[in-house]
Each structure stands twice: as structure tokens, then as C-alpha cells.
Design an enzyme around this catalytic site. Structure first.
Site, PDB file in Angstrom:
ATOM      1  N   LEU A   1      13.857  -1.912 -79.904  1.00 52.00           N
ATOM      2  CA  LEU A   1      15.081  -1.828 -79.095  1.00 52.00           C
ATOM      3  C   LEU A   1      16.185  -1.106 -79.844  1.00 52.00           C
ATOM      4  O   LEU A   1      16.896  -0.265 -79.285  1.00 52.00           O
ATOM      5  CB  LEU A   1      15.540  -3.228 -78.694  1.00 52.00           C
ATOM      6  CG  LEU A   1      16.842  -3.292 -77.903  1.00 52.00           C
ATOM      7  CD1 LEU A   1      16.701  -2.595 -76.562  1.00 52.00           C
ATOM      8  CD2 LEU A   1      17.292  -4.733 -77.702  1.00 52.00           C
TER       9      LEU A   1
ATOM     10  N   HIS B   1      17.605  -7.638 -64.444  1.00 51.10           N
ATOM     11  CA  HIS B   1      18.175  -6.432 -63.841  1.00 51.10           C
ATOM     12  C   HIS B   1      18.232  -6.485 -62.312  1.00 51.10           C
ATOM     13  O   HIS B   1      19.271  -6.214 -61.708  1.00 51.10           O
ATOM     14  CB  HIS B   1      17.358  -5.218 -64.253  1.00 51.10           C
ATOM     15  CG  HIS B   1      17.284  -5.005 -65.737  1.00 51.10           C
ATOM     16  ND1 HIS B   1      18.352  -5.235 -66.581  1.00 51.10           N
ATOM     17  CD2 HIS B   1      16.275  -4.580 -66.528  1.00 51.10           C
ATOM     18  CE1 HIS B   1      18.000  -4.948 -67.817  1.00 51.10           C
ATOM     19  NE2 HIS B   1      16.755  -4.553 -67.818  1.00 51.10           N
TER      20      HIS B   1
ATOM     21  N   GLY C   1      17.618  -7.112 -86.183  1.00 51.24           N
ATOM     22  CA  GLY C   1      16.466  -6.391 -85.665  1.00 51.24           C
ATOM     23  C   GLY C   1      16.669  -4.890 -85.748  1.00 51.24           C
ATOM     24  O   GLY C   1      16.220  -4.135 -84.882  1.00 51.24           O
TER      25      GLY C   1
END
Length: 467
Positions: free
Chosen positions: A21, A242, A16
Site C-alpha cells: 500500500l 467503498h 508499513g
């Protein structure tokens, strides 16, 4: 850093490599490692994607990425760095490896056939299985390290299936499930401040702390990652990754040592005590105009906001509410953990917002303590005094951004700040009731603090940020 302390020769494969990202996080972090002298003694970075991109064009792409997101190319050894960039097009899968095998053969001839192979999956979760099976099929798994972005699964069943599939190809010590919030300087200071200071260690329990708030509002929207976000939403993108991990960092029992194994074990043990979320203790929201974003379905019910009240069923934290909140297009961008201390009973009334210890997780991090003190003067008037410490002001401070720190940990094989499957299994179990029966997302205006219903979750204190 001395050469002896550097990791050995490495080939870093970035799947990717032209995606969002990679350009926002991974490639800038890798260049920062080069600037800091923290890369291996010899290395190559091989980008992988579906497109047919030449090595030269990929180098130009990385140059453009760094020009936009930093560090700027002229801030570091760009010429030397760029010469170590390669690209392998045609994607990568079990039945079609594209050009990756040929490019890796060339890379190993240059770096050394015994070079450490690191695979970084900066791809949507739906691609994890395809790439992992490809690593096994094409003999790229043995001895390698594999980094998985979150979310590691999108449901309890999906997690189990993914975990089983991964372990058919890789041993657990090869797997690095990244959560960049664990790489933040201030997150790491949560356990350092507690365990290294008797004042805080003695008071780090429900006897002295009556509530914990973990608050990560964001002004940003989802335009650049709309398709990914619409598949996940705030619960999967932030809450079960998270925010749950930060809650574990706060709540864990003292580890036997600060080694990777013992820190991981302490985190995973307390996650096993998370009480399954009651959907009545959760408010979901969606910002006005979400379905007008390109690539979002007009009838999408994806949550862009979540506020939850969670409890931890152990002796240290029983009945102490952990309040977790995050969302897109909110009034401010913050990353704050606040421990609200119980008020002494000597005074009839104390000023609001005193007795709070907070951690700013953004940037290089900061600690803040809000104390009640007497305002100088003839009368006994009380006020709130604020004491702050920016972590980057400590003598010799050299903070690393989270992705820089975590990628370096992968390169040296340090798994202290990466999640384990037993902890993730417990996370999915805690989130199960919410995922099975989610409340309907409520609309909220962009630039607000989210749905009004979330205020009730934080009573009697209210949210310390915004409302």
C-alpha cells in the site's frame, strides 16, 4: 499555494512503509504533494517497519518506488525530498517500540518539538490494535492525527472492539478513517452537481430515479496482496467500505452546509437507513484459478466478486434498488455510478440505455448524460444522444489524485471526506445478515463479467456495463 495556507511543521510517520500500500499509494501521493507545493513548511517522513533499514537504504527504496509507480523522481524536487526521509526499524508495539522513539526524538529536534505528529497506518487491520496501544504507551498520541486504512474492523463485533480500543487512546477528532473513493474528484461532484443545479436537485429521488448502479469491476488480480486479500475478500475490501460510502454520497439528504461536520452527518444519517442486506439479494463469486495464487490456501472460499441489491428505507429512496457490483479478474476496469431515470409515459417505446446520468469515478472523473432525442430526418425516429463532460477540461482545473487529496486533508486537519464511527456502525449493521449467512461463492472465468446469477439482480435493466 502561499506559505500562510500551508500546514505547519509536521512529522509524518508511515507504518508499513515498505509494504504494498505504501509503495503504490502513500509514497507516490506524498511526492505529488511535494511537486504541487502542498507539503508543510517544514516536515520529515519517518518510515517504520520490522526490517533493519538504514536511512540511506530507505531513500533508495522510495526512489525505486517512484521510478516504478510515479511521479518519477526527476519530475520533482527529489534531492530536497529525499533528505527529509528517515527510517525506524524493529517494528513498533506497546512492549517494543523498536528504534522509532529515538528517530522521532531526532526528527523533533530538526523540525521542532511542537511539530504536528501524523501517524499513517498502512498496515493490515490486524496490526491496528498493536500500533494504537503503542502510541498511547509511548506518549505519541496526545495532539497527534492518526490515519487508519480500511477495513476498519472485519465484522460488527470486531468494529466495536476496535472503535472502543481506539477511543481509549484517541479523541474522535484525531482519527482519520480513510476511504480513497471519497477523495475522488467525481465522487465529490456527486453532491456538487446535485445541490448546485436545480435541474438535478429536483429530480434526485425515487419519484424520478428508478434504479442506481454502482459498478467497480477490475481486471487486476490479487497477486501482490494475496495474504491480506484472503483475509478480507470483495465484501470487506470493497462492498462495506467503498461501495456503501458511494451509495451514501448519492443518497444523503441535503446537508445544512458543506462543512466537514454537516457533510459527515448527512452521510452517516442515510447510512442508518440502509436496509440490512438479504443474502438472497447477493451473489458472491471466486475467479477460476484463485487458489493457485501463491500464499492462498487450496480450499479457500474467499469471495473475489460481489453483486448486491440494496434498498434504503427513507421517503426519498424507498423501493429504489441500489445495485452494487465489484470483482477481481473481470472483463474491464471501470468505476461508474449510473442513475437510471424513470421513462415518461408519452411514448409507447423508448430506445434502450437512454435516460441515464452517469459519473465516471476513475482518473480525473467525468459526467455523462444519455438522452433520448429525435434522429434528424422526415420520420419520428428516436435515438440516444450522449453528452459528456471531462472534469479536467474545466477552466483552471487542477485535479488531485484521491490519496493526494486525502493526505493533504489530514495535514490541514480537514475531516470532510473521512468516515465517522456512527456511520461505520450502521454499515456493519446493514452488512450483518450477509456476513452471518454468506452465499457460497460461485466460480467464474477470468476475463468474464462474473457469475451469471448476478444478471437477475439487475433486472429489468440489466447491468449497464458488460451484461
Amino acid at each position: 499555494m502561499t506559505d500562510a495556507a500551508r500546514p505547519g511543521p509536521t512529522v509524518f510517520v508511515l507504518y508499513g512503509a515498505t509494504g504494498d500500500l505504501a509503495k503504490r499509494m502513500v509514497l507516490p501521493a506524498f511526492y505529488k504533494l511535494a511537486i504541487e507545493g502542498l507539503l508543510p513548511s517544514d516536515w520529515l517522513l519517518v518510515g517504520n517497519g520490522r526490517g533493519d533499514v538504514s536511512h540511506l537504504d530507505f531513500r533508495k527504496h522510495v526512489h525505486d518506488v517512484l521510478s516504478e509507480f510515479g511521479p518519477k523522481p526527476d519530475e520533482g524536487p527529489w534531492d530536497e525530498f529525499s533528505e527529509r526521509l528517515r527510517f525506524a526499524g524493529g517494528g513498533f508495539a506497546k512492549d517494543d517500540p523498536g528504534s522509532l522513539l529515538d528517530v522521532l526524538d531526532e526528527a523533533r529536534k530538526k523540525v521542532g518539538k511542537d511539530a504536528q505528529l501524523v501517524h499513517y497506518l498502512a498496515v493490515p487491520p490486524s496490526a491496528f490494535e498493536r500500533i494504537t496501544e503503542g502510541l498511547g504507551e509511548h506518549d505519541l498520541a496526545t495532539g497527534s492525527r492518526v490515519v487508519y486504512e480500511k477495513p476498519f474492523g472485519t465484522s460488527p463485533e470486531g468494529f466495536r472492539e476496535l472503535d472502543e480500543m481506539v477511543h481509549k487512546t484517541l479523541a474522535e477528532d484525531q482519527v482519520f478513517r480513510i476511504d480513497h473513493f471519497l477523495g475522488k474528484e467525481a465522487t465529490q461532484n456527486l453532491h456538487v452537481l446535485r445541490f448546485a443545479n436545480g435541474l438535478f436537485n429536483a429530480a434526485w429521488c425515487g419519484e424520478y430515479i428508478r434504479a442506481v448502479q454502482i459498478d467497480v469491476p477490475e481486471k487486476l488480480g490479487i497477486t501482490d496482496r494475496a495474504e491480506f486479500y484472503d483475509e478480507t475478500g470483495a465484501v470487506l475490501d470493497m462492498l462495506v467500505t467503498h461501495l456503501f460510502q458511494i451509495a451514501a454520497e448519492i443518497a444523503m439528504e441535503p446537508p445544512k452546509s458543506l462543512s466537514a461536520k454537516d457533510l459527515q452527518a448527512a452521510r452517516e444519517e442515510v447510512i442508518g437507513c440502509f436496509r440490512p442486506l438479504d443474502p438472497k439479494d447477493v451473489v458472491l463469486g471466486q475467479f477460476d484459478g484463485y487458489t493457485d495464487v501463491p500464499n492462498i490456501e487450496k480450499d479457500s472460499r474467499t469471495d473475489t466478486y460481489v453483486a448486491a441489491r440494496m434498498f434504503i428505507d427513507n421517503d426519498r429512496w424507498r423501493d429504489v434498488p441500489f445495485l452494487l457490483r465489484t470483482g477481481k479478474r473481470l472483463a474491464a476496469s471501470e468505476q461508474r455510478v449510473s442513475l437510471i431515470l424513470r421513462e415518461p409515459e408519452v411514448f409507447d417505446e423508448l430506445p434502450k440505455d437512454g435516460n441515464v446520468l452517469s459519473f465516471d469515478l476513475s482518473g480525473n472523473g467525468a459526467l455523462n448524460l444519455e438522452l433520448v432525442a429525435k434522429r434528424p430526418g422526415p420520420a419520428l425516429n428516436l435515438d440516444v444522444a450522449d453528452i459528456g463532460l471531462r472534469l479536467d477540461t474545466l477552466n483552471g482545473a487542477d485535479p488531485l489524485p484521491p490519496y493526494v487529496r486525502l493526505i493533504h486533508d489530514v495535514l490541514v486537519g480537514d475531516r470532510s471526506l473521512f468516515t465517522r464511527p456512527d456511520g461505520l456502525a450502521a454499515v456493519w449493521e446493514a452488512a450483518g445478515p450477509l456476513l452471518d449467512n454468506p452465499p457460497t461463492p460461485q466460480q467464474y472465468p477470468q476475463g468474464s463479467w462474473g457469475p451469471h446469477a448476478a444478471r437477475d439482480l439487475a433486472e429489468p435493466d440489466g447491468w449497464l456495463l458488460g451484461q
